[in-house]
Design a protein around this motif. Structure first.
Motif, mmCIF file in Angstrom:
data_model
loop_
_atom_site.group_PDB
_atom_site.id
_atom_site.type_symbol
_atom_site.label_atom_id
_atom_site.label_comp_id
_atom_site.label_asym_id
_atom_site.label_seq_id
_atom_site.Cartn_x
_atom_site.Cartn_y
_atom_site.Cartn_z
ATOM 1 N N LEU A 101 -22.975 -19.131 0.926
ATOM 2 C CA LEU A 101 -21.573 -18.791 1.154
ATOM 3 C C LEU A 101 -21.092 -19.321 2.500
ATOM 4 N N GLN A 102 -21.956 -19.210 3.521
ATOM 5 C CA GLN A 102 -21.586 -19.673 4.850
ATOM 6 C C GLN A 102 -21.328 -21.179 4.851
ATOM 7 N N TYR A 162 -11.594 -19.357 6.329
ATOM 8 C CA TYR A 162 -12.032 -18.114 5.710
ATOM 9 C C TYR A 162 -13.514 -17.875 5.972
ATOM 10 N N GLY A 163 -13.891 -16.581 6.041
ATOM 11 C CA GLY A 163 -15.268 -16.211 6.288
ATOM 12 C C GLY A 163 -16.053 -16.001 5.003
ATOM 13 N N LEU A 164 -17.367 -15.805 5.150
ATOM 14 C CA LEU A 164 -18.224 -15.646 3.968
ATOM 15 C C LEU A 164 -17.918 -14.359 3.210
ATOM 16 N N SER A 165 -17.460 -13.288 3.904
ATOM 17 C CA SER A 165 -17.142 -12.042 3.208
ATOM 18 C C SER A 165 -15.950 -12.246 2.273
ATOM 19 N N GLU A 205 -16.072 -14.189 -5.316
ATOM 20 C CA GLU A 205 -17.130 -14.356 -6.314
ATOM 21 C C GLU A 205 -17.333 -13.093 -7.147
ATOM 22 N N ARG A 206 -17.076 -11.936 -6.559
ATOM 23 C CA ARG A 206 -17.234 -10.678 -7.289
ATOM 24 C C ARG A 206 -15.978 -10.301 -8.075
ATOM 25 N N SER A 245 -14.020 1.782 2.489
ATOM 26 C CA SER A 245 -14.191 1.952 3.934
ATOM 27 C C SER A 245 -13.761 0.715 4.706
ATOM 28 N N GLN A 246 -13.672 -0.425 4.029
ATOM 29 C CA GLN A 246 -13.238 -1.653 4.679
ATOM 30 C C GLN A 246 -11.736 -1.901 4.491
#
Length: 297
Positions: free
Chosen positions: A31-32, A40-43, A49-50, A156-157
């Protein structure tokens, strides 16, 4: 630990996300590595992807270049956008995009519990009130779309959320007693376990800001703040700085007029208990909640 597979049949975003993971792994990239060279970041990519986040057009074009997929992901962006907005009014589409990026959300609800906190019976009652003659299939789409936004309060995020609700939201029994009790208990449970701060504005508080419909203020880490106001069949996003500042200052005055968060949470909990015992909540003036902690203005 075995990685959870993605069910691509659940939705268009899930199918899209599963295809992205397959293409990335086929290319031997992490992902990185795929994120390098983009903004954009890996998260962010992991959530795509999910099937939990829509892929922006510029990121799709970046992915196509890196994975050499001949524009596949860029062409599918519109399909995913339509899938994620299914069950929502056209005027709300921009808000869906904004709330995914919001850092903080401040909301005023004069009539009903916010959509992401609503359980299915409550959603159905609200939808039927606005659209009494629509087919069940359309109602089911709206219920599903609203349930998918529960992450705004439960994740929570998710953004930090401050919610001011009129006391009338607690006093108005739009469902049967047991279902109202369950709905209000759900609000309490989410508030106790997440970054969600509730305040109740007493029904007899007198004049106050925001005497009109629903209002939401959103702030971002990478963009100026915006506000959104909504009526029964329309909504508007406002980004003009002077107007947004006026609304922000008005919201501060609204919070000052409302009860403190801990007292407000007790009120919601007490209303749930009243419904559960077969009684209608009798309003602030008949309870001892304000004696436990004075109304702070």
């Amino acid at each position: 630990m075995r990685r959870k597979d993605i069910d691509g049949s659940e939705s268009v975003p899930s199918f899209y996300g599963k295809e992205l993971r397959w293409k990335r792994e086929q290319a031997g990239l992490t992902l990185q590595q795929l994120a390098e060279g983009s903004f954009y970041g890996l998260s962010h990519l992991s959530e795509i992807e999910r099937g939990q986040r829509r892929m922006p057009q510029d990121l799709a074009e970046h992915v196509d270049r890196v994975l050499k997929t001949d524009g596949f992901f860029a062409r599918r962006c519109e399909d995913v956008r339509k899938a994620r907005t299914k069950g929502h009014a056209d005027y709300y589409v921009e808000v869906l995009e904004l709330e995914e990026r919001a850092q903080d959300i401040e909301e005023w609800m004069p009539d009903v519990i916010p959509g992401p906190l609503q359980l299915e019976p409550y959603i159905r009652a609200v939808v039927h009130a606005a659209h009494p003659s629509e087919p069940e299939e359309q109602t089911a789409e709206k219920i599903s779309a609203r349930q998918e936004r529960a992450w705004l309060y439960e994740d929570s995020q998710g953004p930090e959320t401050w919610l001011v609700m009129s006391e009338l939201v607690l006093l108005r029994p739009i469902l049967g007693a047991e279902e109202m009790a369950e709905q209000l208990a759900h609000v309490v449970d989410v508030a106790r376990h997440r970054r969600f701060v509730p305040q109740i504005l007493p029904w007899n508080v007198g004049t106050h800001p925001f005497t009109m419909g629903t209002t939401r203020l959103m702030t971002f880490t990478d963009a100026p703040p915006v506000m959104y106001t909504e009526g029964m069949y329309s909504g508007q996003v406002i980004d003009e700085p002077g107007t947004v500042r006026q609304y922000t200052k008005a919201y501060d005055r609204l919070r000052a007029a409302a009860l403190p968060p801990d007292v407000s949470l007790k009120m919601i909990e007490r209303a749930a208990e009243d419904y559960r015992s077969g009684k209608l909540p009798c309003g602030l003036e008949h309870h001892s909640l304000t004696e436990e902690q004075p109304h702070q203005r």
